[in-house]
Scaffold this motif. Structure first.
Motif, PDB file in Angstrom:
ATOM      1  N   GLY A 112       0.790  -1.224   0.000  1.00 53.00           N
ATOM      2  CA  GLY A 112       0.000   0.000   0.000  1.00 53.00           C
ATOM      3  C   GLY A 112       0.818   1.267   0.000  1.00 53.00           C
ATOM      4  O   GLY A 112       0.273   2.360   0.189  1.00 53.00           O
ATOM      5  N   LEU A 146      -0.508   3.812  -2.586  1.00 51.00           N
ATOM      6  CA  LEU A 146      -1.727   4.500  -2.153  1.00 51.00           C
ATOM      7  C   LEU A 146      -1.402   5.604  -1.154  1.00 51.00           C
ATOM      8  O   LEU A 146      -1.895   6.740  -1.275  1.00 51.00           O
ATOM      9  CB  LEU A 146      -2.696   3.496  -1.527  1.00 51.00           C
ATOM     10  N   CYS A 148       3.673   1.363   6.166  1.00 47.87           N
ATOM     11  CA  CYS A 148       2.445   0.796   5.598  1.00 47.87           C
ATOM     12  C   CYS A 148       2.355  -0.681   5.942  1.00 47.87           C
ATOM     13  O   CYS A 148       3.290  -1.444   5.677  1.00 47.87           O
ATOM     14  CB  CYS A 148       2.433   0.964   4.080  1.00 47.87           C
ATOM     15  N   ARG A 170      -0.123  -4.280   5.756  1.00 47.06           N
ATOM     16  CA  ARG A 170      -1.208  -4.945   5.043  1.00 47.06           C
ATOM     17  C   ARG A 170      -1.247  -6.393   5.506  1.00 47.06           C
ATOM     18  O   ARG A 170      -0.214  -6.944   5.914  1.00 47.06           O
ATOM     19  CB  ARG A 170      -0.953  -4.875   3.528  1.00 47.06           C
ATOM     20  N   TYR A 208      -3.327  -0.604   5.387  1.00 49.80           N
ATOM     21  CA  TYR A 208      -3.833  -0.437   4.021  1.00 49.80           C
ATOM     22  C   TYR A 208      -5.338  -0.681   3.957  1.00 49.80           C
ATOM     23  O   TYR A 208      -6.088   0.100   3.358  1.00 49.80           O
ATOM     24  CB  TYR A 208      -3.095  -1.405   3.093  1.00 49.80           C
ATOM     25  N   GLU A 209      -5.791  -1.752   4.583  1.00 47.11           N
ATOM     26  CA  GLU A 209      -7.210  -2.096   4.516  1.00 47.11           C
ATOM     27  C   GLU A 209      -8.083  -1.035   5.185  1.00 47.11           C
ATOM     28  O   GLU A 209      -9.189  -0.737   4.713  1.00 47.11           O
ATOM     29  CB  GLU A 209      -7.456  -3.456   5.183  1.00 47.11           C
ATOM     30  N   VAL A 251      -7.391   2.251   5.573  1.00 47.07           N
ATOM     31  CA  VAL A 251      -7.445   3.458   4.743  1.00 47.07           C
ATOM     32  C   VAL A 251      -8.359   3.242   3.541  1.00 47.07           C
ATOM     33  O   VAL A 251      -9.141   4.119   3.164  1.00 47.07           O
ATOM     34  CB  VAL A 251      -6.036   3.869   4.276  1.00 47.07           C
ATOM     35  N   SER A 252      -8.273   2.063   2.931  1.00 44.54           N
ATOM     36  CA  SER A 252      -9.108   1.774   1.762  1.00 44.54           C
ATOM     37  C   SER A 252     -10.588   1.775   2.125  1.00 44.54           C
ATOM     38  O   SER A 252     -11.429   2.248   1.350  1.00 44.54           O
ATOM     39  CB  SER A 252      -8.726   0.412   1.168  1.00 44.54           C
ATOM     40  N   ALA A 253     -10.913   1.257   3.314  1.00 45.69           N
ATOM     41  CA  ALA A 253     -12.315   1.143   3.716  1.00 45.69           C
ATOM     42  C   ALA A 253     -12.900   2.477   4.165  1.00 45.69           C
ATOM     43  O   ALA A 253     -14.089   2.747   3.949  1.00 45.69           O
ATOM     44  CB  ALA A 253     -12.449   0.114   4.836  1.00 45.69           C
ATOM     45  N   ASP A 254     -12.088   3.326   4.774  1.00 43.32           N
ATOM     46  CA  ASP A 254     -12.593   4.593   5.328  1.00 43.32           C
ATOM     47  C   ASP A 254     -11.538   5.673   5.100  1.00 43.32           C
ATOM     48  O   ASP A 254     -10.776   6.026   6.007  1.00 43.32           O
ATOM     49  CB  ASP A 254     -12.879   4.416   6.820  1.00 43.32           C
ATOM     50  N   PRO A 255     -11.457   6.218   3.880  1.00 40.73           N
ATOM     51  CA  PRO A 255     -10.320   7.067   3.506  1.00 40.73           C
ATOM     52  C   PRO A 255     -10.170   8.357   4.307  1.00 40.73           C
ATOM     53  O   PRO A 255      -9.059   8.693   4.720  1.00 40.73           O
ATOM     54  CB  PRO A 255     -10.576   7.378   2.023  1.00 40.73           C
ATOM     55  N   SER A 262      -6.832   9.020   6.200  1.00 39.91           N
ATOM     56  CA  SER A 262      -5.915   9.873   5.440  1.00 39.91           C
ATOM     57  C   SER A 262      -5.509  11.081   6.275  1.00 39.91           C
ATOM     58  O   SER A 262      -4.345  11.501   6.273  1.00 39.91           O
ATOM     59  CB  SER A 262      -6.580  10.343   4.140  1.00 39.91           C
TER      60      SER A 262
END
Length: 463
Positions: free
Chosen positions: A260, A263, A357, A359, A418-419, A421-425, A429
């Motif tokens: 990640g 990203l 990061c 994952r 990573y997961e 951030v991807s689920a709830d940016p 972030s």
């Protein structure tokens, strides 16, 4: 010892290239060029050097060599290779212009068609990319370059089945060089996976890894990691840490490959005060320039990390940031395996921020196995080596997590999943951006839309 002649040097360079020892091959090609002087064949060797530099990811150097070649021999092939170098260095306009010239002279130049299509997809002109490939196929141009380019974006256009049909004969072609056929198999694996043909996909990945696998000494790597943990105690880190903020511009994004880091870099680099540096080799170069390193060790003796040697190392890294941007307040460096160098960051780059990061290691392992790394990351060729490498990485990161904040409390050290951030940016972030001591900016939620970042372009197997 008698000085080697150009023929001997060239033979050595070619042998090193066949063995995949690209850095040494590049050095021998340079020696060959020097030995040839103004001989007409020097440019042919320079063209070979350009191809090796492309494979090494040293795109600006490759462009410089290939520009010299094109001045004396502006053939379609030489201009095509120069276009590749410009494309991978981020100079898309120059690349498109060169490729247009190649196709004007030779409308059937399949590598140029393929690279143009890949560039169109990269810069957001996906419909034009697809039209270019379809036109080529209708004209009977179905070589491996066309098939491989089609495979790279067919999934986005819901054309995976068509791409599988076109690519399969090339992936099964046992007359291709192992690295070239291996890349075809990795691409085929991605297509089959997307099409739900999982058994065939796994077989393609297994074959691809078998063809491209490089030696990896897991025992030696474990010993290196153990030595780092033993060396960099909190007390040692505290003693090494330099005062000041000379390294404050740097934001180091580390972790496993495929964890990640891209990203997270996209999110941070979308900030108005930040420029994306990509994967910089600068920290390794800076550390390598400190004298005294023993065989088998990746760091010099700690008593050498001071004075003029330390200042030179710092300057080496800061010059690399300036090469990315002299105006941005901060520059990202997402070289994942910089995690092995974190013990020297407080000395070389005081004030730098670190983002780790993380994952799910199962996803990371499979993602590494499914990716053809042309250079570096030799551990990815088999699952046992991947598991050994991940265990060593986790062991070292546990050490840094415990030791660095204790020894260097002012050093920003942010860990991000990573997961998550991807689920709830948005909230995650914000946590990352503020964690590296930047004010939150909503632009960080629109990463990839301003041209600062884009999907990674991968160079062809040059040869």
């Amino acid at each position: 010892m008698a000085r080697k002649n150009a023929r001997e040097l060239l033979d050595e360079a070619e042998a090193l290239l066949r063995k995949g020892r690209l850095d040494l091959a590049a050095s021998r090609y340079r020696e060959t060029i020097a030995a040839l002087g103004k001989h007409p064949s020097a440019d042919k060797v320079r063209a070979r050097l350009g191809l090796v530099l492309l494979r090494l990811g040293r795109f600006d150097e490759a462009a410089g060599e290939l520009e010299r070649v094109c001045r004396s021999d502006p053939s379609a092939e030489n201009r095509y290779r120069l276009a590749q170098a410009h494309a991978f260095a981020g100079r898309q306009e120059e690349a498109c212009s060169l490729l247009a010239g190649v196709l004007e002279d030779d409308p059937n130049h399949q590598p140029a068609i393929a690279r143009t299509a890949a560039l169109y997809q990269y810069i957001g002109r996906g419909d034009e990319a697809m039209a270019l490939i379809d036109d080529a196929i209708q004209r009977g141009l179905t070589g491996r370059e066309i098939a491989h380019a089609f495979a790279s974006f067919a999934i986005k256009h819901d054309r995976a089945a068509d791409a599988i049909d076109l690519l399969t004969p090339h992936a099964e072609d046992q007359t291709l060089a192992p690295d070239v056929r291996g890349e075809m198999l990795f691409s085929l694996g991605r297509l089959l996976d997307a099409a739900g043909e999982f058994d065939r996909a796994w077989s393609a990945y297994e074959q691809g890894n078998a063809l491209t696998r490089r030696p990896f000494d897991a025992d030696r790597h474990d010993a290196v990691i153990d030595a780092l943990i033993e060396r960099y105690t909190p007390e040692t880190l505290r003693a090494l840490a330099e005062d000041g903020e000379e390294g404050k511009r740097a934001i180091l994004i580390v972790g496993m490959p495929r964890s990640g880091t891209t990203l997270i870099e996209q999110i941070i680099a979308a900030h108005p005060a930040v420029e994306s540096g990509g994967e910089l080799a600068a920290l390794n170069a800076a550390i390598s320039g400190i004298p005294g390193r023993k065989t088998g060790e990746i760091h010099p003796p700690l008593n050498r990390v001071r004075g003029a040697s330390l200042r030179r190392a710092r300057r080496t890294y800061l010059d690399a940031l300036d090469a990315v941007s002299t105006t941005a307040d901060r520059v990202t460096d997402k070289m994942p395996n910089n995690f092995v160098h974190l013990g020297l960051v407080p000395a070389i780059l005081p004030g730098a921020a670190v983002v780790h990061c993380r994952r799910d290691v199962r996803d990371t392992a499979l993602s590494c196995y499914f990716r053809n790394f042309v250079t570096g990351n030799a551990f990815t060729g088999d699952l046992v080596s991947i598991a050994r490498y991940i265990k060593a990485y986790l062991r070292l990161m546990r050490h840094w997590r415990a030791a660095l904040p204790k020894a260097c409390p002012d050093m920003p050290f942010v860990e991000v999943e990573y997961e998550v951030v991807s689920a709830d940016p948005e909230p995650n972030s914000k946590k990352v951006v503020e964690g590296v001591r930047l004010p939150w900016d909503s632009a960080c939620l629109a990463f990839g839309r301003d041209g600062k970042m884009a999907p990674t372009l991968e160079p062809d197997q040059a040869g």
